[in-house]
Design a protein around this motif. Structure first.
Motif, PDB file in Angstrom:
ATOM      1  N   CYS A  17       0.830  -1.209   0.000  1.00 53.55           N
ATOM      2  CA  CYS A  17       0.000   0.000   0.000  1.00 53.55           C
ATOM      3  C   CYS A  17       0.864   1.259   0.000  1.00 53.55           C
ATOM      4  O   CYS A  17       0.522   2.258  -0.650  1.00 53.55           O
ATOM      5  CB  CYS A  17      -0.919   0.001   1.218  1.00 53.55           C
ATOM      6  N   SER A  56       0.972   4.262  -2.751  1.00 56.15           N
ATOM      7  CA  SER A  56       0.782   5.658  -2.360  1.00 56.15           C
ATOM      8  C   SER A  56       1.890   6.543  -2.910  1.00 56.15           C
ATOM      9  O   SER A  56       1.640   7.665  -3.365  1.00 56.15           O
ATOM     10  CB  SER A  56       0.725   5.771  -0.830  1.00 56.15           C
ATOM     11  N   GLY A 113      -3.522   2.478  -2.283  1.00 52.72           N
ATOM     12  CA  GLY A 113      -2.918   2.656  -0.966  1.00 52.72           C
ATOM     13  C   GLY A 113      -3.919   2.883   0.145  1.00 52.72           C
ATOM     14  O   GLY A 113      -3.534   2.942   1.320  1.00 52.72           O
ATOM     15  N   LEU A 153      -4.172   0.834   3.567  1.00 52.41           N
ATOM     16  CA  LEU A 153      -3.021   0.870   4.475  1.00 52.41           C
ATOM     17  C   LEU A 153      -3.440   0.922   5.933  1.00 52.41           C
ATOM     18  O   LEU A 153      -2.888   0.200   6.776  1.00 52.41           O
ATOM     19  CB  LEU A 153      -2.146   2.085   4.136  1.00 52.41           C
TER      20      LEU A 153
END
Length: 491
Positions: free
Chosen positions: A372, A376, A402, A405
């Motif tokens: 993740c 990002s 992401g 996360l």
């Protein structure tokens, strides 16, 4: 015990409970909400997050319209296409950045005191108190919009002043704490977190479309709709059951050997100052644990970097010369990826961990969290360098990867493995009692730094025509978070 029954946590029934002492179990069920309680928690989360989501876009447009009239010295509304001048957008960025910062500061300062009060007087009272600043903010915004001859655009900043009664951090720490106490199974708890994160994310990106559709009818209508939603939150909170619902007249002989934070706070005369010192000590002790310190540092950095999402609507509107309503529809399209990930993909991954050991589950969470973070980094960078709208759309899709996360990092933060060597950390018999107040405080600290940082980056980026500056900065911060997280090793 049957899976549909209330799951009794270690704080509720002592280990080794046998058939002879099952007389404790009925009361333990009172202390622990049934699993069906997660739907009530989700409904409350929906109401509050939907209120937040549908008010952001019309607030930006309302301020832009006021600033645009001042800029052109007009006594009537100016066409929105003419309001994308850099001078107008810089003023808008300053006001919105100041508003967000003031809201976060009050929320952050009161996180520990209000968490203590929730343990002493019950979560319901603090959740009800949490609605007051939200209602005040909506009514004050309507007042600024209506009395424009008496209140300047910057007066809207005062709407965030009551966040000292509790903002998003206090609300999230209480609501996630309620969800965590529904079950003591780490995989089930992670699935609950996934549902909550899915709901938050989907509402966060569907709400711009709702706001865009409603504000085209009347700009003030989303604020009135938010007030109605918060009114619905009142009876929802009253229906919640937490550990503060323990009967006071339970005979002493039948009281289980429990360690409920609420009962300890209600039954003791610990002062507020002592509680604050104790929470700070818990945070300092947590930092002494290397892996836990790394996890909290990564959460701080990711929270700082994610402050860029507050700018997305204005970023799209300014850089690509779109109306706020059109930007809202585009942001809502991003919710499709979020919905698929958090509703189907993530729970599927988590379900495959069922029956595995705690260490194996933690290692899987670390692996998914790293992925993740990479998404990002790449997604934020791609958004920052997207020169055309057709480049932005796939960049938003990558950035959406992401979103899960927080599911994996919250699961790690709640894992006994992470707190095993943290002396003086969360109460050993009830680790959920303080985990979320510490985690949310760290995340709010990141937002506290991130809100003015991203606003300043956006403000000066407009000045030099470098519109992607906040997202490039966000990408670099995500990269730093990935470097920190890479050092976490679960043995």
């Amino acid at each position: 015990m049957d899976e549909d029954d209330a799951i009794l946590g270690p704080a509720s029934v002592p280990r080794g409970t046998t058939h002879n002492n099952r007389r404790w179990q009925p009361l333990a069920r009172v202390l622990q909400p049934s699993r069906s309680a997660i739907w009530l928690v989700l409904f409350l989360l929906l109401l509050v997050n939907l209120t937040n989501g549908i008010s952001n876009l019309p607030l930006s447009r309302m301020l832009e319209r006021r600033l645009c009239r001042i800029y052109y010295d007009a006594d009537h509304d100016v066409d929105e296409a003419l309001c994308k001048e850099d001078g107008i957008q810089q003023d808008l960025a300053w006001i919105m950045g100041s508003f967000e910062t003031l809201w976060i500061v009050g929320d952050f300062v009161m996180t520990i005191p209000l968490t203590f009060l929730s343990e002493r007087y019950g979560r319901k009272r603090i959740l009800l108190l949490n609605l007051i600043p939200r209602l005040f903010m909506l009514f004050w915004t309507l007042a600024v919009a209506h009395f424009e001859h008496y209140l300047p655009p910057r007066a809207v900043i005062a709407g965030a002043s009551l966040s000292v009664l509790g903002g998003d951090t206090v609300f999230n720490s209480l609501i996630y704490g309620l969800a965590a106490r529904i079950t003591d199974d780490s995989v089930t708890r992670a699935i609950y977190f996934s549902r909550m994160t899915a709901l938050t994310s989907v509402v966060g990106f569907l709400s711009p479309a709702i706001a865009a559709a409603v504000m085209t009818l009347e700009l003030s209508l989303p604020f009135w709709l938010g007030i109605v939603l918060l009114m619905l939150a009142l009876p929802t909170i009253m229906l919640l059951r937490g550990d503060d619902d323990v009967p006071d007249e339970t005979p002493e002989a039948r009281r289980p050997l429990i360690s409920s934070p609420t009962l300890k706070a209600q039954g003791s005369r610990v002062s507020l100052i002592a509680s604050i010192v104790d929470r700070v000590h818990s945070l300092v002790s947590a930092v002494k644990n290397r892996h836990l310190a790394l996890l909290l540092l990564s959460m701080l950095l990711t929270s700082l970097a994610s402050a860029d999402t507050k700018l997305l609507a204005q970023y799209i509107s300014t850089r690509y010369r779109w109306t706020f309503a059109s930007a809202g529809y585009l942001l809502s399209a991003k919710a499709v990826v979020n919905f698929i990930l958090l509703t189907f993909v993530v729970p599927l991954f988590l379900a495959t961990q069922g029956g595995t050991s705690q260490s194996l589950s933690d290692r899987a969470n670390v692996r998914y969290a790293r992925f993740c973070l990479v998404a990002s980094v790449v997604g934020a960078l791609a958004i920052g360098v997207s020169a055309a709208i057709w480049e932005l759309i796939p960049s938003l899709a990558v950035y959406a990867l992401g979103v899960p996360l927080s599911v994996f990092t919250l699961s790690l933060a709640n894992s006994p493995t992470m707190w095993a060597h943290a002396s003086g950390g969360p109460d050993e018999s009830d680790p959920q009692s303080r985990v979320f107040s510490i985690v949310m405080m760290v995340k709010t600290l990141g937002s506290l730094v991130g809100a003015p940082l991203m606003a300043a980056s956006w403000y000066y980026g407009i000045q030099i025509a470098f519109y992607g500056s906040p997202y490039i900065a966000s990408s670099l911060i995500y990269l730093a978070a990935w470097c920190v997280f890479w050092n976490i090793r679960i043995s």
